[in-house]
Enzyme design. Structure first.
Site, PDB file in Angstrom:
ATOM      1  N   ARG A 125       7.692  28.798  14.988  1.00 55.96           N
ATOM      2  CA  ARG A 125       8.069  30.230  15.163  1.00 55.96           C
ATOM      3  C   ARG A 125       9.236  30.504  14.357  1.00 55.96           C
ATOM      4  O   ARG A 125       9.552  31.738  14.419  1.00 55.96           O
ATOM      5  CB  ARG A 125       8.188  30.818  16.262  1.00 55.96           C
ATOM      6  CG  ARG A 125       7.208  30.410  17.769  1.00 55.96           C
ATOM      7  CD  ARG A 125       7.232  30.279  19.357  1.00 55.96           C
ATOM      8  NE  ARG A 125       8.181  31.718  19.150  1.00 55.96           N
ATOM      9  CZ  ARG A 125       7.464  32.808  20.190  1.00 55.96           C
ATOM     10  NH1 ARG A 125       5.831  32.787  20.571  1.00 55.96           N
ATOM     11  NH2 ARG A 125       8.050  33.349  20.320  1.00 55.96           N
TER      12      ARG A 125
ATOM     13  N   LYS B 122       7.154  34.455  41.831  1.00 51.73           N
ATOM     14  CA  LYS B 122       5.954  33.276  41.917  1.00 51.73           C
ATOM     15  C   LYS B 122       6.393  32.619  42.600  1.00 51.73           C
ATOM     16  O   LYS B 122       7.070  32.649  43.671  1.00 51.73           O
ATOM     17  CB  LYS B 122       7.517  32.192  40.719  1.00 51.73           C
ATOM     18  CG  LYS B 122       6.883  32.930  38.881  1.00 51.73           C
ATOM     19  CD  LYS B 122       8.528  31.728  37.942  1.00 51.73           C
ATOM     20  CE  LYS B 122       8.366  32.308  36.719  1.00 51.73           C
ATOM     21  NZ  LYS B 122       9.255  31.503  36.031  1.00 51.73           N
TER      22      LYS B 122
ATOM     23  N   GLU C  59      13.756  31.678  19.471  1.00 51.02           N
ATOM     24  CA  GLU C  59      13.487  30.659  18.395  1.00 51.02           C
ATOM     25  C   GLU C  59      14.239  31.136  17.255  1.00 51.02           C
ATOM     26  O   GLU C  59      14.863  30.049  16.370  1.00 51.02           O
ATOM     27  CB  GLU C  59      12.515  29.716  18.479  1.00 51.02           C
ATOM     28  CG  GLU C  59      12.064  29.051  19.333  1.00 51.02           C
ATOM     29  CD  GLU C  59      11.227  29.286  20.753  1.00 51.02           C
ATOM     30  OE1 GLU C  59      10.369  29.544  21.339  1.00 51.02           O
ATOM     31  OE2 GLU C  59      10.847  31.138  20.362  1.00 51.02           O
TER      32      GLU C  59
END
Length: 640
Positions: free
Chosen positions: A399, A285, A371
């Site tokens: 979700r 990243k 989730e």
């Protein structure tokens, strides 16, 4: 005017077809220029930085080797799609990212044929890619589907559900696992690249396929013994056992920033008649921008920043952000209640759970991008006597709706839902707007639904939820900074289902739920200036309703107006239903409901989004005046 970076090679590329005309040895220069352009663009607009910088070489290599857009490139989540947008005809608009009328910060089908599938939520790419691949197979079309998914997104079960179903797609499906949570030391990296080229070759893939078929024909015990030995060996060399058990040919890991490693492997996979294939690519990243490399979390999502110094534009001092009010309040409550615990789904900073985790690490749980698991985990904690807070963005809680219904509401378990980013969210647009939680929660039996009008109310609601053990309870709050009200030292335990009158009047009643209370009060002042005495109530609860407050408003006012930063089916719908069920719809009474429009609103400045939604003070005034114009007794006052 700011001077743009010089990018002579990138200037020759408008679409991937132009990229494929470039000599391979010049791709390194192109990648460097692409990275420079992206840094400069995001410095101008703000947005997601680190993830895009990490896939610059991968983006170049994919578009160079595969025939996009006929080959369908699907980016999971979409945080990393800015280099892709620059290479696919949108460079001239890249400095409009996340602005009204500009480019979306995520992939978007309506924006370009190079965005075959829109994404801003996690772990959808493999399922979508499988759909594209199977459609091509059924229609005898040549195109492949390439799904690029990050290691974080692999924490969601949906990715594995898709992989378990992917084998029949054959070589039409390629999954690239973008792993930015590991590293390859140079000697190992070289060996890994060599192995990746070998095992991705057509000859080797064919041999693996043949060996698998032969082994399955052998005696079961022999097959089992050989299989265990082969699995152990392969696992030591490549780490790909799990993916191969799911039907993928595993290739990697390889250095995702080394084009000399990437391109031969992608070529082999493109030209192979075996599949599906999973390519394990290791990236970093923030690659190529030292500030992002040194602080990946700080530079994941950025405001406008100075490219030279890396300094981000600081927001002016002011009220604390709502998520920090929640996190700090919960941490303080947990000092005297060891049953309180907090759960987040890979968003500790975004939800304020990081504040709680710092104070109570043993009672803080980050379940990853999962989730569904997080909600049922919270249900288990609640069933065993804990007081769990599931802190999840409104748009992400969608979700896990079945888990909210089946595992929490039906069993009437006291899970506390702290619903962040409720309502419109500015630059993140439709995919992240928390438009539907009031509707999808208030419809459930046993559920209590609250909405905070300001940061003090949020603190009171956090305390109220902590003390509520009779069933599930949810409280919603917006993105960004509070209103500036003081948070009292002693918190109030709110009476369930009871609102509060903020301003008394006699002609018009405005029943506000949540964040529009300030606009309701502004509208009341404007109506008072027209001679229309106005009551303003903060309803606090969408469920259960404060029926006494509602009935009093309907008896004593000519116009009753509800307003909420939520979709149809919320407070307004419940008020109308109550009025209908109890015969309160008197002929002289005018009831109006104001809510989010029945559209998915694109990204924009928040004030403009509220203007588009019609939820600002002038809109409230206009709605009241229009209602009075339909009542002969109110015409003169409305015209005054």
């Amino acid at each position: 005017m700011d001077k743009r970076p010089e990018t002579p090679l990138l200037d020759t590329v408008e679409y991937p077809a132009d990229l494929r005309k470039i000599d391979r040895e010049k791709l390194r220069q192109l990648a460097d220029e692409l990275r420079t352009e992206m840094i400069d663009a995001v410095g101008t607009t703000g947005g997601h930085l680190g993830s895009g910088l990490g896939v610059v070489e991968l983006t170049v290599a994919i578009h160079y080797i595969f025939n996009t857009p006929e080959d369908r490139l699907i980016w999971d989540v979409g945080h990393q799609c800015y280099p892709h947008k620059i290479l696919t005809g949108r460079r001239d608009r890249i400095r409009t990212l996340r602005q009204g009328g500009g480019l979306s910060g995520f992939t978007k089908r309506s924006e370009s044929e190079y965005d075959p599938f829109g994404a801003a939520h996690s772990s959808t790419s493999i399922s979508a890619g499988l759909g594209f691949a199977m459609a091509n197979k059924l229609q005898n079309k040549p195109g492949r589907a390439i799904a690029v998914i990050g290691d974080g997104a692999m924490s969601a079960g949906m990715a594995y559900e898709a992989m378990n179903n992917a084998e029949q797609a054959g070589n039409r499906l390629v999954v690239i696992l973008n792993d930015n949570d590991m590293s390859i030391a140079p000697p190992v990296g070289g060996l890994s690249a060599y192995l990746a080229r070998v095992v991705s070759s057509g000859e080797y893939l064919g041999l693996r396929s043949l060996a698998s078929k032969v082994a399955k024909k052998m005696h079961r015990r022999l097959h089992s013994s050989l299989g265990k030995a082969e699995e152990f060996t392969r696992g030591m060399v490549t780490g790909g056992t799990l993916f191969e058990e799911l039907g993928f040919y595993y290739v990697g890991p390889i250095d995702g920033h080394n084009l000399d490693h990437l391109i031969p492997v992608l070529e082999n996979v493109r030209d192979s008649d075996q599949g599906p294939v999973l390519i394990h690519v290791v990236t970093e990243k923030g690659k190529g921008y030292k500030f992002a490399e040194e602080s990946a979390d700080k530079y994941h999502g950025v405001s406008k920043f100075d490219v030279i110094t890396g300094e981000q534009k600081k927001s002016k001092g002011g009220p604390p952000n709502y998520q920090n009010v929640f996190g700090e309040t919960l941490a303080k409550l947990a000092e005297t209640d060891d049953r309180i615990c907090a759960i987040t789904a890979a968003m500790p900073g975004g939800t304020g759970v990081d504040k709680f985790a710092k104070a109570h690490p043993e009672r803080s749980f980050d379940v990853g991008i999962a989730e569904q698991h997080g909600v049922t985990f919270a249900a288990g904690l609640a069933a065993q006597g804990m007081r769990p807070f599931a802190a999840i963005y409104s748009t992400f809680l969608q979700r896990a709706y079945d888990q909210v219904v089946h595992d929490v509401a039906i069993q009437n378990l006291p899970v506390r839902f702290a619903i962040d980013r409720a309502g419109l969210v500015g630059a993140d647009g439709a995919t992240h707007a928390g438009s539907f939680d009031v509707t999808y929660l208030a419809t459930l039996p046993n559920m209590v639904v609250m909405a905070a009008a300001d940061e003090a109310e949020l603190a009171h609601m956090t305390y109220t939820a902590a003390e509520y053990d009779d069933g599930p309870i949810a409280f919603r709050y917006p993105r960004g900074a509070g209103t500036g009200v003081e948070i009292p030292e002693t918190l109030e335990k709110l009476e369930i289902g009871k609102g509060r009158i903020v301003k008394h009047g006699s002609k018009v009643a405005i029943l506000s739920l949540g964040t529009r209370l300030g606009e309701a009060l502004d509208a009341a002042e404007q109506l008072e200036a027209r001679g229309l005495s106005t009551t303003v109530a903060d309803m606090r609860f969408a469920k259960p309703l404060d029926t006494a407050l509602i009935e009093k408003a309907m008896r004593e006012h000519e116009v009753v107006l509800t307003i909420e930063e939520a979709a149809i089916g919320g407070l307004g719908a419940h008020v109308l239903t109550h009025a209908s069920d109890h015969g309160l719809l008197d002929e002289g009474l005018k009831i109006r409901t104001m809510r989010l429009p029945d559209i998915f609103q694109d990204q924009d400045d928040p004030k403009k989004q509220y203007d588009e939604a019609g939820l600002n003070a002038p809109d409230i005034v206009d709605t009241v005046l229009a209602a009075l114009r339909h009542n002969s007794a109110g015409v003169e006052e409305a015209r005054a």
